[in-house]
Design a protein around this motif. Structure first.
Motif, PDB file in Angstrom:
ATOM      1  N   UNK A   1      -4.715   0.738   1.314  1.00 23.59           N
ATOM      2  CA  UNK A   1      -3.931  -0.414   1.763  1.00 23.59           C
ATOM      3  C   UNK A   1      -2.581   0.056   2.291  1.00 23.59           C
ATOM      4  N   UNK A   2      -1.902   0.876   1.484  1.00 24.61           N
ATOM      5  CA  UNK A   2      -0.595   1.396   1.913  1.00 24.61           C
ATOM      6  C   UNK A   2      -0.775   2.376   3.080  1.00 24.61           C
ATOM      7  N   UNK A   3      -1.858   3.162   3.018  1.00 17.85           N
ATOM      8  CA  UNK A   3      -2.167   4.054   4.147  1.00 17.85           C
ATOM      9  C   UNK A   3      -2.255   3.241   5.438  1.00 17.85           C
ATOM     10  N   UNK A   4      -2.935   2.057   5.359  1.00 19.81           N
ATOM     11  CA  UNK A   4      -3.101   1.232   6.549  1.00 19.81           C
ATOM     12  C   UNK A   4      -1.743   0.771   7.070  1.00 19.81           C
ATOM     13  N   UNK A   5      -0.887   0.329   6.143  1.00 20.02           N
ATOM     14  CA  UNK A   5       0.438  -0.169   6.537  1.00 20.02           C
ATOM     15  C   UNK A   5       1.211   0.931   7.259  1.00 20.02           C
ATOM     16  N   UNK A   6       1.275   2.106   6.621  1.00 20.89           N
ATOM     17  CA  UNK A   6       2.114   3.178   7.151  1.00 20.89           C
ATOM     18  C   UNK A   6       1.528   3.810   8.411  1.00 20.89           C
ATOM     19  N   UNK A   7       0.203   4.000   8.424  1.00 24.87           N
ATOM     20  CA  UNK A   7      -0.360   4.722   9.571  1.00 24.87           C
ATOM     21  C   UNK A   7      -0.726   3.781  10.711  1.00 24.87           C
ATOM     22  N   UNK A   8      -1.303   2.646  10.412  1.00 21.85           N
ATOM     23  CA  UNK A   8      -1.802   1.792  11.481  1.00 21.85           C
ATOM     24  C   UNK A   8      -0.763   0.789  11.976  1.00 21.85           C
ATOM     25  N   UNK A   9       0.075   0.269  11.071  1.00 17.48           N
ATOM     26  CA  UNK A   9       1.079  -0.704  11.521  1.00 17.48           C
ATOM     27  C   UNK A   9       2.358   0.004  11.951  1.00 17.48           C
ATOM     28  N   UNK A  10       2.802   1.011  11.138  1.00 12.84           N
ATOM     29  CA  UNK A  10       4.057   1.686  11.488  1.00 12.84           C
ATOM     30  C   UNK A  10       3.847   2.947  12.323  1.00 12.84           C
ATOM     31  N   UNK A  11       2.595   3.426  12.372  1.00 17.60           N
ATOM     32  CA  UNK A  11       2.317   4.572  13.235  1.00 17.60           C
ATOM     33  C   UNK A  11       2.725   5.921  12.663  1.00 17.60           C
ATOM     34  N   UNK A  12       2.944   6.015  11.331  1.00 17.99           N
ATOM     35  CA  UNK A  12       3.313   7.296  10.727  1.00 17.99           C
ATOM     36  C   UNK A  12       2.071   8.157  10.527  1.00 17.99           C
ATOM     37  N   UNK A  13       2.304   9.436  10.223  1.00 19.15           N
ATOM     38  CA  UNK A  13       1.196  10.355   9.968  1.00 19.15           C
ATOM     39  C   UNK A  13       0.874  10.318   8.462  1.00 19.15           C
ATOM     40  N   UNK A  14      -0.277   9.737   8.125  1.00 18.02           N
ATOM     41  CA  UNK A  14      -0.589   9.486   6.705  1.00 18.02           C
ATOM     42  C   UNK A  14      -2.019   9.885   6.390  1.00 18.02           C
ATOM     43  N   UNK A  15      -2.221  10.464   5.197  1.00 17.88           N
ATOM     44  CA  UNK A  15      -3.573  10.733   4.699  1.00 17.88           C
ATOM     45  C   UNK A  15      -3.716  10.087   3.324  1.00 17.88           C
ATOM     46  N   UNK A  16      -4.947   9.725   2.984  1.00 23.45           N
ATOM     47  CA  UNK A  16      -5.224   9.180   1.650  1.00 23.45           C
ATOM     48  C   UNK A  16      -5.759  10.305   0.773  1.00 23.45           C
TER      49      UNK A  16
END
Lengths: 336, 408
Positions: free
Chosen positions: A294-309
């Protein structure tokens, strides 16, 4: 001769029966929603490189979805936790994915194998250029986890229904019990390994050989080590606490009261206030790996940051021999 | 002209009757208004909604139908075993047939492909083992001892039965014993017991055909013990005639059964399979948890399909259903002048309590009772439903043959 077990009151019983059905039918949640204008689906990026990310590419509103139910470019997928929820009424045209059998390998502790996922996606009528819209109960927890798997396996245009199933229902929008019959799609799996972090990746961060921000999205009491598992859940780890260096931002902080995601500005300042501004890679984790998506989605998909789960999450970390933990509460498993 | 003395004397009891009739009908109307407005309020309550409202109304409808058709498994089986009158059994057969047809229609939506290796969500398809058989047997004996099954006692509560509350207390205690014995039984047998669902082998059409043939065969065999009905006078369909058919005469077996099957289908379609022990079992589980008597883990229990129990502090949808059942039956009983509280004897209370305990244990290890495991199970084409039905019947037969039902 009369059949002795049937009396002539039958006609009357029929009236009672009809009255009963009318009363029961009155208890319906379905209402016709107001129509919204049909929006065009933006052309998704090709290949395994994801295109630009932002709320326009990551989220759809209930209005947009209601107007695009017949759009052949869009495939809606429900991923809910409560059994029977999809079956008793889902967004018209939505396909059901069962999180604990469709998205996982039930033997190895792993996400679903690529060939089986490809088969599932094709059966659901998904093509390479399909816009996949996921939604579910529990604030889209498992829908977000489904989005993470879809993107890992090469889907290019994956979105969440903003506000989850709850908002669709609260607005009295149409639900259907019909399972859609769709023509098989031609989806082919590609791999985006960068969306997943494994134990050695996280260990490297803790030991300082690579740089990344670790976000623990569990409750403050789990993070501090006060408790081993939240109320109502089994204890799965025999150490309590968190991964050294992680910061605690419970997943729910990204949501408004009505379950929709906060605005980009609000989200940016929420995470920046805790030192997460996208300037370095991020790894999210939780207890068993799903809510972290859920947080991965927020950070990577909405804010566009580089995120891994890190889907091994605390269940793996808190049980692994020899990895360091931080446990400010000092609880000891098994101690009286 | 002089008034005949007899007319005068007759008037006073009539007026008294009219007054009590007025009170009865007034109460029934008040209950109906209460039930519907509660449903309306539940529907508008956040966190409750349509599921809660519908549970209450379905329960009330079920109670109403149970009372008007006297859909009491024990009385029906007793008529057969003791009085050789199989007429009422047709209510059970009709309920199972209508339920099977209804479930087939719902399964077609919930799980279009029965061969997929999955089971339809939440349907009461349980493990088949000797524990289930023992549960059915104990349940049947308990029915004979206490004079009704759990659903029977619930609707009798609405008729003012004084044994019913004692029996239901026994059911709570029996559930407790069930929880205490669960872990051993689960490890010994239940964990490895097969879960047999007929459509996975025969398809929906084949399973429905098989069950209808079975039910039809039983119906055919029982025909010779259906007594001849006395000739009935012609009845007009004016208001009085309608009133009599609805609220004075017992509803015919086939109509009652078909309505029960329909309500079972609607319940599965919209909420969960019909069952009446879930809230009772949860009450027992919560109570034992609070006093520290509950085993810390009940192995595998929460993964099995059936009348699920949980540690809860609230009224579940099932709680609303059984509340509705009692109130719906009370409404029907008031309208039909069947609300007749009886005197409780020590012996009657004792046998009701012991019968309740046997039923509680049986319903716990069988994951449901005559409604949850038998009706909802057979409707869902579960072999577990048939096994429970057969062993329950054997228990009732044994109980009646040993005159357990006369310990009143």
């Amino acid at each position: 001769m009369h059949t002795p077990v049937v009396s002539r009151g039958n006609g009357l019983m029929l009236v009672v029966l009809v009255a009963l059905v009318i009363v029961l039918a009155g208890c319906s949640t379905a209402q016709t929603p107001a129509a919204a204008p049909v929006a065009a689906v933006p052309v998704p990026a090709q290949g395994t490189e994801l295109g630009a990310r932002g709320p326009e590419q990551a989220l759809v509103s209930t209005e947009w979805l209601a107007a695009n139910l017949d759009n052949p470019q869009v495939r809606v997928i429900e991923v809910s936790v409560v059994p029977g929820l999809y079956e008793r009424g889902h967004i018209p045209g939505a396909v059901n994915f069962v999180w604990h059998t469709d998205f996982v390998d039930t033997v190895n502790r792993d996400i679903v194998a690529p060939d089986r996922f490809e088969q599932l996606a094709r059966t659901a009528g998904i093509n390479q250029d399909t816009t996949v819209v996921l939604y579910g109960d529990n604030s889209n927890w498992f829908a977000a986890w489904g989005a993470w798997i879809f993107l890992q396996y090469g889907a290019n245009d994956v979105r969440l229904l903003d506000g989850s199933r709850a908002k669709w229902e609260a607005e009295g929008r149409e639900l259907s019990v019909t399972v859609p019959s769709v023509a098989a799609g031609d989806f082919t799996v590609a791999h985006r390994e960068s969306l997943r972090a494994r134990l050695p990746d996280v260990l490297a961060v803790v030991e300082g050989t690579t740089t990344a921000s670790l976000i623990d999205i569990r409750s403050a009491d789990e993070f501090s080590g006060k408790i081993f598992a939240p109320e109502g859940f089994q204890e799965l780890a025999i150490r309590a606490g968190h991964i050294p260096g992680a910061i605690n931002i419970p997943w729910k902080q990204a949501l408004n009261e009505d379950g929709t995601f906060k605005s980009v500005d609000e989200l940016q300042s929420l995470y920046a206030g805790l030192g997460i501004d996208g300037s370095q890679p991020i790894i999210t984790y939780c207890r068993i790996g799903e809510r972290a998506s859920h947080t991965w989605f927020v950070l990577s998909q909405i804010l566009g940051y580089e995120v891994a789960v890190y889907d091994g999450s605390w269940t793996e970390w808190g049980n692994t021999i020899g990895v360091p933990i931080a446990n400010p509460s000092g609880t000891v498993w098994g101690a009286q | 002209m002089t008034e005949l003395p007899s007319t005068r004397a007759d008037r006073q009891p009539f007026q008294r009757l009219a007054r009590t009739t007025g009170v009865r009908l007034g109460l029934a109307v008040a209950l109906l208004i209460g039930l519907t407005s509660t449903a309306y309020w539940l529907h508008a309550t956040p966190g409750r909604g349509a599921t809660a409202a519908l549970s209450l109304l379905l329960g009330a409808s079920l109670g109403f139908v149970f009372q008007r058709g006297r859909f009491c498994y024990f009385c029906i089986l007793r008529d057969w075993i003791e009085f050789r009158n199989t007429g009422p059994v047709y209510a059970i057969l009709a309920a199972l047939a209508a339920g099977s047809i209804g479930y087939t229609l719902v399964f077609g939506i919930f799980l279009p492909n029965p061969f997929s290796g999955r089971l339809p969500p939440e349907a009461h398809i349980g493990p088949v083992s000797w524990v289930l058989a023992a549960g059915g047997l104990a349940f049947g004996l308990g029915m004979a001892l206490s004079g009704a099954c759990v659903s029977g006692h619930l609707y009798r509560l609405g008729e003012g039965s004084t044994r019913a509350p004692v029996a239901l207390l026994g059911v709570l205690a029996g559930f407790g014993l069930g929880f205490l014995s669960w872990n051993q039984l689960y490890l010994a047998t239940i964990a490895d017991a097969p879960v047999i669902w007929l459509p996975a082998r025969l398809g929906y059409g084949g399973a429905l055909f098989l069950q209808l043939v079975l039910l039809g065969g039983i119906a055919f065999l029982l025909l010779r013990n259906v007594p001849e009905l006395p000739p009935r006078p012609a009845q007009r369909f004016d208001l009085a005639g309608v009133w009599a058919v609805l609220f004075h005469q017992r509803w015919p077996a086939l109509v009652t059964g078909a309505l029960v099957g329909l309500l079972g289908t609607v319940a599965y379609m919209r909420i969960e399979p019909l069952g009446v022990t879930s809230q009772l079992g949860s009450l027992a589980r919560t109570g034992m948890d609070q006093v520290g008597l509950l085993p810390t883990t009940l192995f595998g229990l929460d993964r099995l399909a059936g009348c699920a129990t949980q540690v809860v502090q609230t009224i579940t949808a099932n709680g609303l259903l059984i509340s509705g059942l009692v109130l719906g039956s009370l409404t029907a009983a008031l309208l039909a002048n069947r609300f007749q509280p009886d005197r409780l004897t020590m012996r009657g209370a004792g046998s009701a309590l012991v019968g309740g305990i046997l039923q509680g244990w049986g319903a716990m290890v069988a994951l449901g009772c005559t409604v949850g495991t038998l009706l909802s199970g057979i409707s869902a084409f579960a072999v577990s439903g048939w096994l429970f039905g057969l062993t329950m019947l054997a228990g009732v037969w044994l109980g009646i043959r040993s005159s357990l039902h006369r310990l009143v």
